[in-house]
Design an enzyme around this catalytic site. Structure first.
Site, mmCIF file in Angstrom:
data_model
loop_
_atom_site.group_PDB
_atom_site.id
_atom_site.type_symbol
_atom_site.label_atom_id
_atom_site.label_comp_id
_atom_site.label_asym_id
_atom_site.label_seq_id
_atom_site.Cartn_x
_atom_site.Cartn_y
_atom_site.Cartn_z
ATOM 1 N N ASN A 173 0.937 -1.053 -0.032
ATOM 2 C CA ASN A 173 0.159 0.196 0.042
ATOM 3 C C ASN A 173 0.761 1.146 0.004
ATOM 4 O OD1 ASN A 173 0.688 0.490 2.817
ATOM 5 N ND2 ASN A 173 -1.116 -0.611 3.364
ATOM 6 N N ALA A 174 0.255 2.439 0.237
ATOM 7 C CA ALA A 174 1.123 3.596 0.026
ATOM 8 C C ALA A 174 2.135 3.594 1.186
ATOM 9 C CB ALA A 174 0.247 4.981 0.079
ATOM 10 N N ALA A 175 1.789 3.511 2.449
ATOM 11 C CA ALA A 175 2.688 3.414 3.229
ATOM 12 C C ALA A 175 3.879 2.401 3.063
ATOM 13 C CB ALA A 175 2.029 3.262 4.704
ATOM 14 N N GLU A 176 3.260 1.367 2.838
ATOM 15 C CA GLU A 176 4.657 0.319 2.635
ATOM 16 C C GLU A 176 5.200 0.534 1.311
ATOM 17 O OE1 GLU A 176 1.489 -3.057 4.303
ATOM 18 O OE2 GLU A 176 1.699 -2.925 2.047
ATOM 19 N N ASP A 180 -6.483 -8.024 0.891
ATOM 20 C CA ASP A 180 -6.809 -9.381 0.735
ATOM 21 C C ASP A 180 -7.202 -10.052 -0.762
ATOM 22 O OD1 ASP A 180 -5.260 -9.654 3.354
ATOM 23 O OD2 ASP A 180 -7.245 -9.866 4.202
#
EC number: 2.7.1.167
Length: 493
Positions: free
Chosen positions: A206-209, A280
């Protein structure tokens, strides 16, 4: 020349036919959804009292990815560790009921199955209660895990590794990296840097990851997709992955692949729901489609649609193949030019004969449908390019189009004889013809090859030019004129 049109296989049909074997490895969690009402505040503390009226437990984490893969028609084996406790029993039974092979989900004596219980009242989650095992998994259990991964993966088409930080320590990652592996490995991890040794084909941060992988901020809003594209190589290199799909929640996704233009998908946001696990669903649909032979660009588009479907419901997200098939429909037939080019390359590799035609299709009439059916009979795959609204205005005048470009494209996509629809912004599709390289360029019978601006482009790529039969007294201009006459007569009366 084909005597009848063979409709191109849809991504969902391909998954259904292939039923890929997928192994899911990772943190198997149990999600709890408890709901009730609030009518008072506790005496002993300033806290609301929730009177429970419903309790539900469903697979979460890697277990939810496995359930979604099974719901999408894959043959799924889950590999992981749970506690030999009530939560572990419920989780194993729920997985088995969903069609997941749980023969390699080991129940470890003395260990605790991680649970995440959400307590809600009305439509608001009040609190989430997490209960997890504080101690490391015992060494014999981890040894058995490695053996189970090797056995389960021996005949698999794909492997999904879901890491939330409690199972796959550094030593286990190294041991997994040394094992034989399927052709497709997808990593879904909070910190994909830790799993770099696995050298996955695909990661789904995701964006943070993605910011962890890139080592800097992606910004906010639509800027995140642009910045992720600029940092594509750094993100992929940090994860050790060939390609990455950065998920941007309500802003969709961006696919980052080496040597390719980044490809965007757009989410269809819904009002906020008490939903969990949309990521998921995305990973499961992406894996099922790509493992079934669907090109990556198309697989990402399908995965976005699955996530859009799943978040409409309350609870831990699941999307089945039937509902995805119903929801996809014409939407998957209307594709952007990057995705369309990738799909047509695949058709060409299979020996399919591609037919291309174009038009405004402002008000669909019998002349249009007759021409499209005839065009479809000239090959195996029919592609229809629809003029954008701005293009129609330039060609037809400021009062046109009557119907917007997406409405016109969706109507064309709903016709059984049409395989793909795309929207183009130029006045003529010359550059699109050069890019898509159809075998046949078909045009309505009120033209001759000499009259067509597209003839030169068709000649350049060696495409046959086919002039379709003309259906007299059926034109959009005439129909609009008759409608206006009737409206005018009614107004005078």
């Amino acid at each position: 020349m084909a005597e009848t049109t063979r409709r191109a296989q849809t991504p969902t049909e391909r998954i259904r036919e292939r039923a890929p074997r997928v192994v899911v490895i990772g943190d198997l969690l149990l999600d709890g959804w408890w709901s009730g009402t609030i009518g008072r505040i506790a005496r002993e503390a300033p806290a609301p009292v929730v009177d429970l009226n419903a309790r539900e437990h469903v697979p979460g984490g890697a277990a939810n990815t496995a359930v979604n893969l099974a719901a999408l028609g894959a043959r799924v084996a889950a590999v992981g560790l749970v506690g030999d406790d009530e939560a572990g029993r419920i989780l194993r039974e729920a997985l088995a009921d969903a069609g997941v092979d749980v023969s390699r989900v080991r129940a470890i004596a003395g260990a605790r199955t991680t649970t995440k219980v959400r307590v809600s009242a009305g439509e608001q989650v009040i609190v989430r209660i997490d209960d997890s095992e504080p101690d490391p998994w015992p060494a014999p259990a981890l040894d058995a895990l490695i053996d189970d991964v090797a056995t389960a993966s021996a005949d698999a088409d794909a492997q999904v590794v879901c890491d939330y930080g409690s199972l796959l320590g550094d030593e286990i990652v190294e041991r997994l990296a040394a094992l034989p592996r399927p052709a497709l490995r997808v990593v879904d991890a909070h910190d994909a840097r830790r799993l770099r040794a696995l050298r996955p084909e695909l990661v789904t941060p995701n964006a943070a990851e993605a910011e962890l992988l890139a080592g800097e901020s992606l910004g906010s809003g639509e800027q995140r997709a642009e910045r992720a594209a600029e940092l594509s190589e750094r993100i992929r290199e940090a994860a050790g992955a060939r390609a990455a799909v950065v998920t941007l929640d309500r802003d969709g996704t961006v696919l980052l692949a080496p040597g390719a233009t980044p490809v965007r998908t757009r989410a269809h946001p819904y009002p906020e729901k008490q939903a969990s696990g949309a990521g998921d669903v995305f990973v499961a649909a992406l894996t099922a489609a790509h493992a079934s032979g669907e090109p990556l660009e198309s697989a990402v588009a399908l995965a976005q649609r699955a996530a859009d479907v799943a978040v409409q419901r309350v609870g831990t997200c699941v999307c089945g193949l039937d509902e995805l098939e119903r929801a996809a429909g014409a939407e998957l037939a209307v594709v952007d030019q990057d995705l369309l080019a990738a799909r047509l390359d695949e058709h060409r590799a299979r020996g399919d004969r591609i037919v291309f035609t174009n038009g405004c299709f402002d008000v669909l009439h019998r002349g249009h449908t007759a021409s499209l059916r005839q065009a479809a009979s000239l090959g195996d795959v029919l592609v229809v390019a629809v003029n954008s609204d701005a293009s129609v205005r330039r060609l037809k005048g400021e009062e046109r189009p009557v119907n917007g470009e997406r409405d016109r494209a969706d109507v064309i996509a709903a016709l059984a004889c049409v395989d793909y629809v795309t929207i183009f912004t130029e006045d003529t599709p010359r550059e699109l013809i050069r890019r898509l390289r159809p075998h046949v360029y078909a045009k309505g019978g009120d033209y001759t090859p000499e009259m067509l601006a597209e003839t030169a482009a068709a000649d350049e790529i060696g495409a046959e030019i086919a002039i379709l039969d003309y259906v007299a007294d059926h034109s959009t201009t005439q129909i609009i004129g008759r409608i206006r006459e009737v409206a005018s007569d009614g107004a005078r009366r």
